[in-house]
Scaffold this motif. Structure first.
Motif, PDB file in Angstrom:
ATOM      1  N   GLN A  20      -1.411   0.934 -13.130  1.00  0.00           N
ATOM      2  CA  GLN A  20      -0.028   0.698 -12.710  1.00  0.00           C
ATOM      3  C   GLN A  20       0.410   1.709 -11.658  1.00  0.00           C
ATOM      4  O   GLN A  20       1.103   1.377 -10.714  1.00  0.00           O
ATOM      5  N   THR A  21      -0.006   2.962 -11.855  1.00  0.00           N
ATOM      6  CA  THR A  21       0.440   4.003 -10.939  1.00  0.00           C
ATOM      7  C   THR A  21      -0.613   4.353  -9.898  1.00  0.00           C
ATOM      8  O   THR A  21      -0.402   5.205  -9.063  1.00  0.00           O
ATOM      9  N   GLY A  22      -1.759   3.700  -9.962  1.00  0.00           N
ATOM     10  CA  GLY A  22      -2.809   3.920  -8.967  1.00  0.00           C
ATOM     11  C   GLY A  22      -2.995   2.657  -8.145  1.00  0.00           C
ATOM     12  O   GLY A  22      -2.040   2.046  -7.704  1.00  0.00           O
ATOM     13  N   LYS A  23      -4.256   2.263  -7.972  1.00  0.00           N
ATOM     14  CA  LYS A  23      -4.540   1.067  -7.185  1.00  0.00           C
ATOM     15  C   LYS A  23      -4.564  -0.169  -8.075  1.00  0.00           C
ATOM     16  O   LYS A  23      -4.984  -0.115  -9.217  1.00  0.00           O
ATOM     17  N   THR A  39       0.864  -1.172   0.000  1.00  0.00           N
ATOM     18  CA  THR A  39       0.000   0.000   0.000  1.00  0.00           C
ATOM     19  C   THR A  39       0.905   1.226   0.000  1.00  0.00           C
ATOM     20  O   THR A  39       2.129   1.094   0.093  1.00  0.00           O
ATOM     21  N   ALA A  40       0.304   2.414  -0.069  1.00  0.00           N
ATOM     22  CA  ALA A  40       1.130   3.633  -0.030  1.00  0.00           C
ATOM     23  C   ALA A  40       1.998   3.617   1.231  1.00  0.00           C
ATOM     24  O   ALA A  40       3.170   3.986   1.193  1.00  0.00           O
ATOM     25  N   ALA A  73       4.514  -3.265 -15.978  1.00  0.00           N
ATOM     26  CA  ALA A  73       3.072  -3.038 -15.874  1.00  0.00           C
ATOM     27  C   ALA A  73       2.266  -4.330 -15.973  1.00  0.00           C
ATOM     28  O   ALA A  73       1.182  -4.357 -16.537  1.00  0.00           O
ATOM     29  N   ARG A  95      -6.839   6.828 -15.473  1.00  0.00           N
ATOM     30  CA  ARG A  95      -5.978   7.984 -15.257  1.00  0.00           C
ATOM     31  C   ARG A  95      -6.506   9.195 -16.035  1.00  0.00           C
ATOM     32  O   ARG A  95      -6.475  10.319 -15.544  1.00  0.00           O
ATOM     33  N   GLN A 114      -8.001   6.228  -8.791  1.00  0.00           N
ATOM     34  CA  GLN A 114      -7.339   5.768 -10.013  1.00  0.00           C
ATOM     35  C   GLN A 114      -6.913   4.296  -9.944  1.00  0.00           C
ATOM     36  O   GLN A 114      -6.218   3.879  -9.020  1.00  0.00           O
ATOM     37  N   ASN A 152      -8.212  11.573  -7.246  1.00  0.00           N
ATOM     38  CA  ASN A 152      -7.088  10.764  -7.718  1.00  0.00           C
ATOM     39  C   ASN A 152      -6.885   9.464  -6.935  1.00  0.00           C
ATOM     40  O   ASN A 152      -6.204   8.559  -7.407  1.00  0.00           O
ATOM     41  N   ASP A 153      -7.481   9.347  -5.744  1.00  0.00           N
ATOM     42  CA  ASP A 153      -7.318   8.073  -5.034  1.00  0.00           C
ATOM     43  C   ASP A 153      -8.262   7.009  -5.599  1.00  0.00           C
ATOM     44  O   ASP A 153      -8.279   5.880  -5.131  1.00  0.00           O
ATOM     45  N   GLN A 169      -1.414   0.715 -19.074  1.00  0.00           N
ATOM     46  CA  GLN A 169      -1.264   1.121 -17.675  1.00  0.00           C
ATOM     47  C   GLN A 169      -2.550   0.880 -16.881  1.00  0.00           C
ATOM     48  O   GLN A 169      -2.499   0.605 -15.692  1.00  0.00           O
ATOM     49  N   VAL A 171      -9.144  10.876 -14.078  1.00  0.00           N
ATOM     50  CA  VAL A 171      -8.596  11.554 -12.904  1.00  0.00           C
ATOM     51  C   VAL A 171      -7.868  12.831 -13.319  1.00  0.00           C
ATOM     52  O   VAL A 171      -8.071  13.900 -12.746  1.00  0.00           O
TER      53      VAL A 171
END
Lengths: 310, 249
Positions: free
Chosen positions: A245-248, A92-93, A129, A229, A242, A239-240, A265, A232
Motif C-alpha cells: 500500500q505504501t510502496g509500489k 508514480t512518486a 488498502a 515492508r 517495497q 526501500n524502493d 498492506q 525493508v
C-alpha cells in the motif's frame, strides 16, 4: 473534449508508466495530448510522439523543469490547463507529487489512483488498502486524475505520429531547490513493469541471506526483485523495492512471495498479479489465502531447489 | 518556529474492513479507530524537532467528528503542545481539509506544516500537496529525512528508484513517509498530562470554508475475489504447475 497526459520521463526516454496513462486517457474519450516537461528532453518528446493514440506532444523545455520540482511542473501544467477537460498523471512518486497541486489551484477535487474509467466523469478507485472499490463521479469542470498503471494496459509505444510543439518553460518558483539524488543501481526489469517478480520477506533474516537466496531465483527467471515492508525496515532490501500500500503497486504475470506472511498492506500491492506463488513454512500464513500455488516449506531449502529445477 | 501537524482519525490499520451489503460504503460502526500511521510519524518528527530546539511549539489539528478529539489527545500525549479541532459531521475530502488547514496556516503562521503522506482509509495522498498549492508554499512529499538549517529545510524524499534531496525555504509543507522515524509509545503519565493541554474547537463556518464534497461516491463494492488456490507437495510439483498449468514460465 481534450485530455492532457503528463509524461513520466528522465529527460532522455519515456517511462513505461506514461503508456498506461495514455490508455486511460483514450478511455476518457477525445483527443490525447502529452506534455513532456523537462530540460533537453527532445528525445523523450520524440518518443512520446510515437505512442499510438497521441495526437499532439507539447514539449516544455527549460532549466526550471530539469528535476521535476512539483512547484515548477505544476505551474507548467496550470499554464496549459484551460484547454483541457481531463489532466492525467501516472500514479508514480512524480505524478502523485504534482497532481494535487494542480487540482487545488484549479479548485477541483483530484481523483487518485483510478483503476477503471466508467465514463468521462465516473471512475473506479481502490480504497482501504484495496479492500474496497469506490465508484466516484466528479462534477468538476476539469478532471485531475492519477492513474494506477497496473489497472490499464500499456499503449503501443510505436505507431503514432503526433506533432511536437515546443514551448518555453514556466518560471522557477524560487522557493525550492534540487540538491541531489541517489538512485539505486538496478540492472533488472523495473519493478512496476516486470512480468515476473520474486519478493522476499522478514523470514530471510539478513541482507546477505536476502541476496543469497532471492537473487539467483530472480536471475534465473529474468525477474525483478521485490520486498515486504518488514524486509525493508529490517534493512534486508532497499526501500524502493517495497511492494504494498505504501510502496509500489504491482501486477505481474507471476509473483513469487518467499517468506512473506501476507499482511493486508502487502496484499494491497500485489493481489492483482495473475499468478501468485507463496513459499512459507507457516501453514496459517494469510498469503496462502491469495496464492494460486502454495508451497509449505522452508524457503532456505525450497528456493535453491526451485532455482535448480528451472 | 511553530509547527502545525494535521492528524486524521481512521480505521485502525490492523482491521480488515467489510463493505456494506447495500454498497453505500464501508462498515465502520464499532470498528477500532486510531491515528493514521503516517500522521503519528508526522507528530513524532515535529516533537523531535522541538526536542532539538529548532521548534518552539507543536500544534496538532484534526478535522471531523467529535471523536477526533481522542486523536488530538494522542498527539498531545506524544508531545504536541496544544490542539485545534475543526468540528464538522460533513464527509471531508482532501480539498476541503486543505482549505481548512490553509485558513489555520493563515492564522497561526507556522514555519513548517508536517502531514502524513496519505491516509490509509481513502488512500488519496493529496492533502499536503493541496495545502502547499493553496498557501503558495513549497512542498517536499514522501520525506525520509528532515533537517532544519536556519530559514531553510533540507528534505530527503523517497522517489521511484531511490532518494532525492530538496532544499525548501520556510514556511514549507512536508509529508512523511514510513521511514522518517519510529513513533514513540505514549506513556500513561503523558496521557494524563495531555488531558490538561489546551484543545480549541472551531467550525468550518468560523474559518469561512465551504466543505461540501466535490466527488460523489456512487457505490462501494468488494474487490473481485481470487479463486481458491492449491497447495503443492514439493518444488517439482510447483515447477510442473507453473510450466504446464499456469504457463507463466
Amino acid at each position: 473534449m481534450t485530455n492532457l497526459v503528463i509524461a513520466e520521463h528522465d529527460n532522455a526516454s519515456i517511462k513505461p508508466a506514461t503508456l498506461n496513462t495514455v490508455t486511460a486517457a483514450v478511455a476518457c474519450g477525445g483527443d490525447v495530448h502529452v506534455l513532456v516537461a523537462g530540460e533537453g528532453a527532445a528525445a523523450a518528446a520524440a518518443a512520446a510522439a510515437q505512442i499510438a493514440g497521441v495526437s499532439k506532444v507539447i514539449h516544455a523545455d527549460g532549466a526550471s523543469l530539469k528535476n521535476g520540482l512539483a512547484e515548477n511542473v505544476a505551474a507548467q501544467v496550470l499554464a496549459l490547463a484551460p484547454g483541457y477537460s481531463h489532466i492525467l498523471f501516472p500514479a508514480t512518486a512524480g505524478g502523485k507529487n504534482v497532481a494535487p497541486r494542480v487540482a487545488a489551484t484549479l479548485d477541483v477535487a483530484q481523483i487518485s489512483d483510478i483503476t477503471k474509467v466508467i465514463s468521462a466523469d465516473t471512475f473506479e478507485r481502490p480504497i482501504y488498502a484495496g479492500n474496497a472499490i469506490a465508484t466516484v463521479q466528479s462534477g468538476d469542470a476539469t478532471k485531475v486524475i492519477t492513474v494506477r498503471t497496473t489497472g490499464f494496459d500499456a499503449a503501443a509505444a510505436t505507431g503514432g505520429s503526433a506533432a511536437v510543439e515546443t514551448i518555453a518553460a514556466a518560471a522557477d518558483n524560487g522557493k525550492s531547490r534540487f540538491v541531489g539524488s541517489e538512485i539505486a543501481r538496478n540492472d533488472r526489469p523495473e519493478l512496476t513493469a516486470a512480468k515476473i517478480i520474486v519478493s522476499g520477506g522478514r523470514a530471510l533474516g539478513s541482507a546477505e541471506k536476502f541476496n543469497e537466496v532471492i537473487t539467483p531465483l530472480a536471475d534465473k527467471l529474468g525477474a525483478a526483485i521485490g520486498a515486504s515492508r518488514a524486509a525493508v525496515d529490517a534493512g534486508y532490501a532497499a526501500n524502493d523495492l517495497q511492494v504494498g500500500q505504501t510502496g509500489k503497486i504491482v501486477a505481474p504475470q507471476l509473483y513469487i512471495a518467499a517468506g512473506i506472511s501476507g499482511a493486508i498492506q502487502h496484499l494491497a500491492g500485489m493481489k492483482d498479479s495473475k499468478v501468485i506463488v507463496a513459499i512459507n513454512k507457516d501453514p496459517e500464513a494469510p498469503i496462502f489465502s491469495v496464492a494460486d500455488y502454495g508451497l509449505e516449506a522452508d524457503l532456505f531449502t525450497a528456493v535453491p531447489e526451485l532455482v535448480k529445477a528451472l | 518556529m511553530k509547527v502545525l501537524v494535521p492528524v486524521k482519525r481512521v480505521v485502525d490499520y490492523n482491521v480488515k474492513v467489510r463493505v456494506k451489503s447495500d454498497g453505500t460504503g464501508v462498515d465502520i460502526a464499532n470498528v477500532k479507530m486510531s491515528m493514521n500511521p503516517f500522521d503519528e510519524i508526522a507528530v513524532e518528527e515535529a516533537v523531535r524537532l522541538k526536542e532539538k530546539g529548532v521548534v518552539t511549539e507543536v500544534i496538532a489539528v484534526s478535522c471531523g467528528v467529535t471523536q477526533c478529539q481522542e486523536t488530538l489527545r494522542t498527539a498531545m500525549a506524544i508531545g504536541a503542545d496544544r490542539a485545534i479541532h475543526v468540528l464538522t459531521d460533513v464527509e471531508l475530502q482532501p480539498l476541503a481539509v486543505a482549505k481548512l488547514l490553509k485558513a489555520l496556516v493563515d492564522k497561526e503562521q507556522p514555519g513548517l506544516i508536517i502531514l502524513g503522506k496519505q491516509a490509509i482509509d481513502d488512500d488519496a495522498n493529496q492533502t499536503g500537496q493541496m495545502l502547499a498549492a493553496l498557501a503558495n508554499l513549497p512542498q517536499a512529499t514522501f520525506a525520509s529525512k528532515v533537517e532544519v538549517a536556519g530559514d531553510k529545510v533540507n528534505v530527503t524524499r523517497e522517489i521511484d528508484g531511490g532518494l532525492e534531496t530538496l532544499q525548501l525555504s520556510t514556511p514549507a509543507v512536508i509529508t512523511t513517509d514510513l521511514r522518517l522515524n519510529e513513533p514513540r509509545y505514549v506513556t500513561l503519565p503523558n496521557i494524563m498530562k495531555a488531558k490538561k493541554k489546551q484543545l480549541d474547537s472551531v467550525t468550518p463556518e468560523d474559518l469561512g470554508v465551504d466543505v461540501t464534497p466535490r466527488l460523489k461516491t456512487l457505490k462501494v463494492s468488494e474487490p473481485a475475489k481470487r479463486g481458491a488456490g492449491v497447495k503443492v507437495a514439493d518444488v517439482a510439483a510447483l515447477v510442473d504447475k507453473l510450466k504446464n498449468e499456469a504457463k507463466v514460465i
